[in-house]
Design a protein around this motif. Structure first.
Motif, PDB file in Angstrom:
ATOM      1  N   ALA A 239       0.832  -1.210   0.000  1.00 37.55           N
ATOM      2  CA  ALA A 239       0.000   0.000   0.000  1.00 37.55           C
ATOM      3  C   ALA A 239       0.862   1.254   0.000  1.00 37.55           C
ATOM      4  O   ALA A 239       0.555   2.246  -0.675  1.00 37.55           O
ATOM      5  CB  ALA A 239      -0.931  -0.008   1.210  1.00 37.55           C
TER       6      ALA A 239
ATOM      7  N   LEU B  11      -9.774   1.037   0.121  1.00 32.69           N
ATOM      8  CA  LEU B  11     -10.625  -0.082   0.486  1.00 32.69           C
ATOM      9  C   LEU B  11     -11.986   0.412   0.934  1.00 32.69           C
ATOM     10  O   LEU B  11     -12.124   1.497   1.492  1.00 32.69           O
ATOM     11  CB  LEU B  11      -9.955  -0.875   1.612  1.00 32.69           C
TER      12      LEU B  11
ATOM     13  N   ARG C 283      -5.177   0.542   5.317  1.00 35.78           N
ATOM     14  CA  ARG C 283      -4.793  -0.857   5.157  1.00 35.78           C
ATOM     15  C   ARG C 283      -4.343  -1.456   6.491  1.00 35.78           C
ATOM     16  O   ARG C 283      -4.754  -2.548   6.882  1.00 35.78           O
ATOM     17  CB  ARG C 283      -3.656  -0.965   4.131  1.00 35.78           C
TER      18      ARG C 283
END
Length: 462
Positions: free
Chosen positions: A96, A106, A126
Motif C-alpha cells: 500500500a 478499500l 490498510r
C-alpha cells in the motif's frame, strides 16, 4: 528477535538468563517509512531473546520433561504461524505504501481515511483493517484490583483507567490463549499505585519499584513469554506524570517493552520507535458525552485563548509576554469571574496549548473537541498518533523563542488556510473521542493501532 533488517552484531546476558541480543540497523526507507518518516535516519537498538527459563531447569521426572518439551514445541509452532501471518500483514502494508495509489482505497462502511490530516491515508487504512482482523492481545490475569485491572476514569489521568476498563470489557482484541497473542498487556495502574500506596509525607517513590518489579517477576516466572522476548512483545500504559519513572526499575520494561505514555518526552528517553504516545484527556466528571462542538468560523471572535496555572518552563514565558495584556490574545492564569472556559474555547479561532510540568497537555484534546485550531508550544514532545496523523496540517506549532511574536504569527495566517485547518480539526476529532463501548477509529482504537504498529516492527526468533 530480529527487526526485519540487517544484523550487524550481537551480545549479552540479562535477568540471569543467557540471551542473544541482536543489534539491528534501520533506515528511513524501510518497511514503515510512511509511519516513521518523522524520525528519519539510521539508528540502532538492543533487543533480544532469552531461552525458556523452565526448559533450562534440571528435571529428574522424565515424563514431565517430555511433556514440557511437547508444550514448548506446540508454542513454537504457533509462534511460527503467528509470525508468518504478521509477515503477510507487513507485506500488504508495504505494498500500500509502495504504490500510493488511490485506486487501492478499500471499502469501509463507517469511514474511509482521506485527506491531509494523515501522513498516508491509504497505508493507515490498510494497516487499521488488518489490525481489526488479526491483532490479538493477552491480558495477564494476575494482580488484584484496584491497583491492577482498574483505574480512575475521570480527571486529568482518566484515559489510563478508561483504557484498562475498555481493554478488559471490550473483547474484540482479547485472546484467552497466550500462545495466540501478538502482544501481552501488563494491566497495572500507576495512578492507582500512587493514590493508594504512595505516602505524601514520607514520599518514598520506591513503592513503584516494589510493586512493579514484583509483578514483572511474577509474570516472568509463571509464563514463558516475557523471557522469550525480554518483554519486547509486552506493553504497559500510563498517563501519570510518573509513568516513565515507573518503568525505570525493570531494565527490559524500560529499554525493550512497548511503553504507551502520555508523558512522551524524548529528553526523558521516550523512544518513538518502540514507545507510543497517547493523548491526555481531562474528563472532569467522567462524563464522555456532549464534549464536542463549537461555534461556526464566522462567530469565533477571539483570536487566541489560554487559561491555566503557571508551571513548567514554557508557561512563564507565555505569561510574561501575554498575560492579560492584549484584547485579541487572551491569556489568563485564573479565568475572570463570569467567563466560561468551555465557551471561550468554542469562541476562539486558535487555542494555545503550552506544556506545563510535563510535555503532554489536556488542552490539545480540549481544543480538538472545541473545533479550535491548537497552537502547540512544547519541547521534546512526541505528539499522539504521529505515526499516522500529520499534525502540521491541523495545528500551528510555535517554538518558545517565537512566543513574543505569537500574535503576529497568527494574524499572518491567511483566512483560507485557517478555514482549511479548522475543517481538518473537525475531521481529526473522531480519533480523539472516547466512547463506551468503543467505536471504530476512536481514541481507544487509535491507541491500539499504535501498539499494533510497534508489534509489526519486529519478529521474535527462538
Amino acid at each position: 528477535m530480529r527487526r526485519n533488517t540487517n544484523v550487524i552484531g550481537f551480545a549479552v546476558a540479562s535477568f540471569a538468563v543467557v540471551s542473544v541480543v541482536v543489534i539491528t540497523k534501520f533506515s528511513s526507507k524501510g518497511l514503515y517509512w510512511s509511519y516513521f518518516s518523522s524520525y528519519a535516519g539510521t539508528w540502532t537498538t538492543f533487543l533480544g531473546v532469552a531461552s525458556d527459563p523452565f526448559s533450562s531447569q534440571t528435571n529428574s521426572a522424565f515424563p514431565s520433561f517430555i511433556a514440557d518439551n511437547r508444550a514448548k514445541n506446540r508454542r513454537d509452532e504457533k509462534l511460527e504461524r503467528l509470525e508468518a501471518l504478521l509477515d503477510k500483514a507487513r507485506a500488504l502494508i508495504w505494498e500500500a505504501g509502495r504504490t500510493n495509489n488511490s485506486t487501492l482505497a478499500l471499502e469501509d462502511a463507517d469511514y474511509v481515511p482521506h485527506g491531509d490530516i494523515y501522513r498516508n491515508a491509504i497505508v493507515f487504512h490498510r494497516s487499521y483493517l488488518l489490525m481489526e482482523r488479526l491483532f490479538k492481545i493477552f491480558i495477564y490475569k494476575e494482580g488484584e484490583p484496584p491497583i491492577f485491572h482498574n483505574g480512575h476514569c475521570k480527571n486529568i489521568y482518566s484515559l489510563e483507567g478508561i483504557f484498562l476498563s475498555l481493554m478488559e470489557t471490550d473483547t474484540k482484541f482479547q485472546t484467552w490463549d497466550p500462545d495466540e497473542a501478538h502482544v501481552f498487556f501488563l494491566p497495572f495502574s500507576v495512578v492507582m499505585i500512587i493514590a493508594l500506596l504512595f505516602d505524601p509525607i514520607i514520599r518514598d517513590k520506591a513503592v513503584l519499584e516494589r510493586t512493579i518489579v514484583g509483578y514483572v517477576n511474577l509474570i516472568a516466572h509463571r509464563y514463558p513469554y516475557w523471557n522469550r522476548s525480554l518483554g519486547a512483545d509486552h506493553f504497559m500504559l500510563s498517563c501519570h506524570d510518573w509513568g516513565p519513572r515507573a518503568t525505570w526499575y525493570v531494565p527490559q520494561l524500560y529499554f525493550t517493552s512497548i511503553r504507551v505514555l502520555c508523558n512522551a518526552n524524548t529528553s526523558e528517553h521516550f523512544n518513538p520507535k518502540k514507545d507510543a504516545s497517547f493523548p491526555e484527556i481531562n474528563l472532569v466528571t467522567g462524563e464522555i458525552t456532549g464534549l464536542t462542538g463549537g461555534l461556526p468560523q464566522s462567530n469565533r471572535t477571539i483570536l487566541a485563548f489560554f487559561a491555566g496555572a503557571m508551571h513548567g518552563r514554557i508557561r512563564p514565558a507565555l505569561f510574561q509576554h501575554w498575560k492579560e495584556k492584549d484584547k485579541d490574545v487572551l491569556v489568563y492564569e485564573r479565568l475572570p469571574e463570569g467567563l466560561s472556559y468551555d465557551e471561550m474555547m468554542k469562541k476562539s479561532k486558535y487555542c494555545i496549548c503550552p506544556s506545563g510540568h510535563e510535555v503532554a497537555s489536556p488542552r490539545i484534546a480540549e481544543a480538538i473537541y472545541s473545533e479550535c485550531v491548537p497552537v502547540l508550544i512544547s519541547q521534546h514532545y512526541v505528539l499522539p498518533f504521529s505515526d499516522v496523523l500529520n499534525w502540521d496540517s491541523f495545528t500551528i506549532q510555535v517554538s518558545v523563542s517565537e512566543i513574543p511574536n505569537l500574535k503576529k504569527i497568527l494574524l499572518g495566517i491567511p483566512d483560507d488556510q485557517y478555514v482549511r485547518m479548522q475543517e481538518r480539526v473537525k475531521q481529526v476529532q473522531r480519533h480523539f473521542v472516547v466512547n463506551d463501548p468503543p467505536k471504530r477509529y476512536d481514541v481507544f482504537h487509535m491507541i491500539t493501532h499504535s501498539i499494533w504498529l510497534r508489534r509489526l516492527n519486529f519478529n521474535i526468533n527462538r
